[in-house]
Design a protein around this motif. Structure first.
Motif, short mmCIF file in Angstrom:
data_model
loop_
_atom_site.label_atom_id
_atom_site.label_comp_id
_atom_site.label_asym_id
_atom_site.label_seq_id
_atom_site.Cartn_x
_atom_site.Cartn_y
_atom_site.Cartn_z
N GLU A 10 -32.11 19.92 69.50
CA GLU A 10 -33.04 18.96 68.89
C GLU A 10 -32.31 17.70 68.46
OE1 GLU A 10 -35.38 20.61 65.80
OE2 GLU A 10 -36.36 22.09 67.08
N VAL A 11 -31.06 17.84 68.02
CA VAL A 11 -30.29 16.67 67.63
C VAL A 11 -30.17 15.69 68.80
CG1 VAL A 11 -28.00 15.86 66.92
CG2 VAL A 11 -29.00 17.88 65.83
N LEU A 12 -29.93 16.24 70.02
CA LEU A 12 -29.81 15.39 71.21
C LEU A 12 -31.13 15.20 71.93
CD1 LEU A 12 -26.45 16.69 72.76
CD2 LEU A 12 -26.82 14.69 71.31
N GLU A 13 -32.19 15.87 71.44
CA GLU A 13 -33.52 15.75 72.03
C GLU A 13 -33.52 16.14 73.51
OE1 GLU A 13 -35.03 11.87 71.27
OE2 GLU A 13 -35.02 12.09 69.08
N ILE A 14 -32.99 17.35 73.80
CA ILE A 14 -32.94 17.87 75.17
C ILE A 14 -33.47 19.29 75.19
CG2 ILE A 14 -31.00 16.40 75.91
CD1 ILE A 14 -29.14 18.76 75.31
N GLU A 15 -33.78 19.79 76.38
CA GLU A 15 -34.22 21.17 76.55
C GLU A 15 -33.02 22.10 76.48
OE1 GLU A 15 -37.33 22.07 76.72
OE2 GLU A 15 -38.12 20.02 76.77
N ARG A 16 -33.27 23.38 76.23
CA ARG A 16 -32.18 24.35 76.09
C ARG A 16 -31.50 24.64 77.43
NH1 ARG A 16 -32.43 26.10 70.94
NH2 ARG A 16 -30.70 27.55 71.28
N ASN A 17 -32.17 24.34 78.54
CA ASN A 17 -31.55 24.56 79.86
C ASN A 17 -31.04 23.25 80.47
OD1 ASN A 17 -33.97 23.32 80.33
ND2 ASN A 17 -34.69 24.79 81.89
N ALA A 18 -30.80 22.24 79.63
CA ALA A 18 -30.35 20.94 80.11
C ALA A 18 -29.00 21.06 80.81
CB ALA A 18 -30.27 19.94 78.95
N SER A 19 -28.80 20.26 81.85
CA SER A 19 -27.53 20.23 82.58
C SER A 19 -26.51 19.42 81.81
CB SER A 19 -27.74 19.63 83.96
OG SER A 19 -28.12 18.27 83.85
N LYS A 20 -25.22 19.49 82.26
CA LYS A 20 -24.17 18.73 81.59
C LYS A 20 -24.42 17.24 81.70
CE LYS A 20 -19.96 20.06 81.50
NZ LYS A 20 -18.56 20.41 81.80
N ALA A 57 -23.01 17.82 68.08
CA ALA A 57 -23.84 18.46 69.11
C ALA A 57 -23.22 18.29 70.49
CB ALA A 57 -25.25 17.88 69.06
N TYR A 58 -22.72 17.09 70.80
CA TYR A 58 -22.13 16.84 72.13
C TYR A 58 -20.85 17.66 72.32
CZ TYR A 58 -19.79 14.42 75.95
OH TYR A 58 -19.13 14.13 77.12
N ASP A 59 -19.98 17.71 71.30
CA ASP A 59 -18.74 18.47 71.42
C ASP A 59 -18.99 19.93 71.74
OD1 ASP A 59 -17.25 16.23 70.91
OD2 ASP A 59 -17.03 16.63 68.76
N ILE A 60 -20.05 20.49 71.18
CA ILE A 60 -20.33 21.93 71.40
C ILE A 60 -21.08 22.16 72.70
CG2 ILE A 60 -21.63 23.91 70.49
CD1 ILE A 60 -20.96 22.96 67.69
N LEU A 61 -22.14 21.39 72.93
CA LEU A 61 -23.00 21.68 74.08
C LEU A 61 -22.39 21.24 75.41
CD1 LEU A 61 -26.53 20.77 72.64
CD2 LEU A 61 -25.38 22.99 72.70
N TYR A 62 -21.51 20.24 75.43
CA TYR A 62 -20.93 19.78 76.70
C TYR A 62 -19.83 20.72 77.18
CZ TYR A 62 -19.59 16.44 80.31
OH TYR A 62 -19.34 15.84 81.53
N ASP A 63 -19.22 21.47 76.23
CA ASP A 63 -18.21 22.47 76.59
C ASP A 63 -18.91 23.79 76.87
OD1 ASP A 63 -16.31 24.74 76.03
OD2 ASP A 63 -14.91 23.07 75.78
N GLU A 64 -18.78 24.31 78.08
CA GLU A 64 -19.55 25.51 78.49
C GLU A 64 -19.23 26.72 77.62
OE1 GLU A 64 -19.00 26.24 82.61
OE2 GLU A 64 -20.02 24.39 83.26
N GLU A 65 -17.95 26.91 77.26
CA GLU A 65 -17.58 28.07 76.45
C GLU A 65 -18.16 27.95 75.03
OE1 GLU A 65 -13.57 30.35 74.78
OE2 GLU A 65 -13.40 28.85 76.38
N LYS A 66 -18.04 26.75 74.47
CA LYS A 66 -18.60 26.54 73.13
C LYS A 66 -20.12 26.65 73.15
CE LYS A 66 -14.91 23.41 71.63
NZ LYS A 66 -14.60 22.03 71.22
N ARG A 67 -20.73 26.16 74.22
CA ARG A 67 -22.19 26.22 74.33
C ARG A 67 -22.65 27.67 74.39
NH1 ARG A 67 -25.88 23.20 79.01
NH2 ARG A 67 -27.93 23.85 78.18
N HIS A 68 -21.89 28.51 75.12
CA HIS A 68 -22.25 29.93 75.21
C HIS A 68 -22.16 30.59 73.83
CE1 HIS A 68 -22.59 34.02 76.67
NE2 HIS A 68 -21.46 34.32 76.04
N LEU A 69 -21.08 30.26 73.10
CA LEU A 69 -20.96 30.80 71.74
C LEU A 69 -22.12 30.35 70.86
CD1 LEU A 69 -17.14 30.39 71.00
CD2 LEU A 69 -18.41 32.53 71.15
#
Length: 417
Positions: A10-20, A57-69
């Motif tokens: 929500e911070v980035l205003e994107i869907e949960r399945n958004a691509s990188k 939000a970007y630091d976590i969601l753009y990194d695949e490992e962090k996003r999975h966590l």
């Protein structure tokens, strides 16, 4: 203060399945829109908070490992607690601490630690109105109370005997969640109990819930309770029934606390252990005396007074008669306060029509008036016997109660030549 869940999507205003690529574009757009240098001075503090949240939000969601966590554990994966798999990524507390001087998110729990369950269930506080008679004499009161008790069938488990509770997916079985609390332009991190599992980390499916308590772990029970109001108790005193509050599994039951509220009395007023009341007497009684019951006390006794003590004594309006030991009792003592009777002399009304002869006798008996006032001119005037002092000064346009020279406020001027 409004609570909002930490949701980086929500911070980035994107869907949960958004691509990188969508995450990168959303970050650039959000960063430009919330950059502190792009907003007016009065909005800069709020923009700094939003800008750092966008970076987080970007630091976590753009990194695949962090996003999975994050998708698996939520913001609890980045709370720096040292739990397995948690602590490798950036810490939201670090960002908030930089903004608020290292205060751990201004009230958030350090490190996102799980809040401990209280050892006791909350006390139940309630006002209890008591008459002055009961406070004077003391009284035992019995009443029916309905409270929650541990379910006797499941013993507070909430489920059937062999049923197993399911792990709560909302909080991942932790029983708590990380939330942001908004205070003006600021966001603070806090740890709160999960509303789905009510802080347990697990719950029973509908078919496995206890049939008696429906999974609530407690049932309602009616019980007769008894409280004693001691003699001399006063407004604000507390009466505590220990352990009689609602029961909660795994906790000691709290207390029921009654706060005494004194009901206003039609005859007596109280100040500490002292009482006061009005003593109504006639003009004849004030002058000639009396011997009678003047007030009915709080325990039903009649208080009798004989006046005068010495021949010739009279009672005056607002005179105070003090009766020692007839006030309120002191708690845990045989001592009592005092009773103060304020004299109110009731003069004859229009129904009193004495004969001229009777009035002449009164003039002879009663003290003579002061010598007449001597003046050069005498005017006999009409008067209104029903005048009201509230009207005094009511016609003054300045709203004052005295005369003022209207010319005082105007500066002196020279006469025209």
């Amino acid at each position: 203060m409004a609570e909002v869940e930490i949701d980086l999507y929500e911070v980035l205003e994107i869907e949960r399945n958004a691509s990188k690529e969508e995450i990168r574009k959303a970050y650039r757009k959000a960063a430009l829109g919330s950059h502190p240098d792009k907003v007016p001075e009065e909005e800069r503090e709020a923009a700094e908070v939003k800008f750092k949240m966008v970076q987080q939000a970007y630091d976590i969601l753009y990194d695949e490992e962090k996003r999975h966590l994050y998708d698996t554990h939520g913001m609890g994966a980045f709370n720096g607690s040292g739990d397995p798999g948690m602590g490798a990524g950036p810490d939201l507390d670090d960002i908030l601490a930089q903004m608020f001087g290292g205060m751990g998110g201004m009230g958030g729990m350090p490190g996102g630690a799980r809040p401990k369950k209280p050892r006791r269930s909350p006390n139940e506080e309630q006002k209890y109105e008591v008459s002055l008679e009961d406070l004077y004499k003391g009284r035992t009161v019995k009443f029916a109370s309905t409270k929650n008790v541990i379910c006797s069938l499941c013993k507070g488990k909430g489920g059937k005997e062999k049923a197993q509770a399911k792990k709560c997916s909302t909080c991942d079985g932790q029983g708590f969640k990380e939330v942001l609390t908004r205070m003006g332009p600021y966001l603070t991190q806090q740890t709160v109990a999960c509303s789905v599992c009510k802080g347990d980390g697990s719950f029973f499916s509908p078919k496995d819930k206890c049939k008696k308590c429906k999974g609530e772990k407690v049932t309602e029970e009616k019980k007769m309770l008894e409280i004693y109001i001691p003699r001399g108790a006063k407004e604000g005193d507390k009466i505590v029934l220990e352990g009689e509050a609602d029961q909660v599994p795994g906790q000691e039951p709290g207390d029921i606390v009654f706060h005494i509220a004194e009901i206003e009395h039609p005859t007596f007023r109280r100040a500490g252990a002292d009482l006061t009341a009005t003593l109504d007497i006639t003009l004849a009684e004030a002058l000639a005396g009396f011997s009678r019951v003047v007030v009915k006390h709080l325990d039903g006794r009649g208080i009798e007074i004989t006046h005068p003590k010495k021949p010739g004594q009279v009672l005056h309006p607002d005179q105070v008669l003090k009766i020692p030991g007839e006030g309120m009792p002191h708690k845990r003592s045989d001592a009592r306060g005092d009773l103060y009777l304020v004299v109110n002399v009731k003069f004859p009304d229009e129904k009193w029509t004495p004969s001229p002869a009777e009035l002449e006798k009164l003039r002879e008996i009663l003290p003579k008036p002061e010598p007449p006032i001597q003046t050069d001119v005498v005017d006999e005037v009409e008067y209104d016997p029903q005048g009201d002092l509230e009207d005094f000064g009511a016609n003054d346009p300045r709203g004052g109660s005295g005369w003022e020279d209207e010319d005082d406020d105007e500066p002196a001027q020279c006469a025209a030549q």
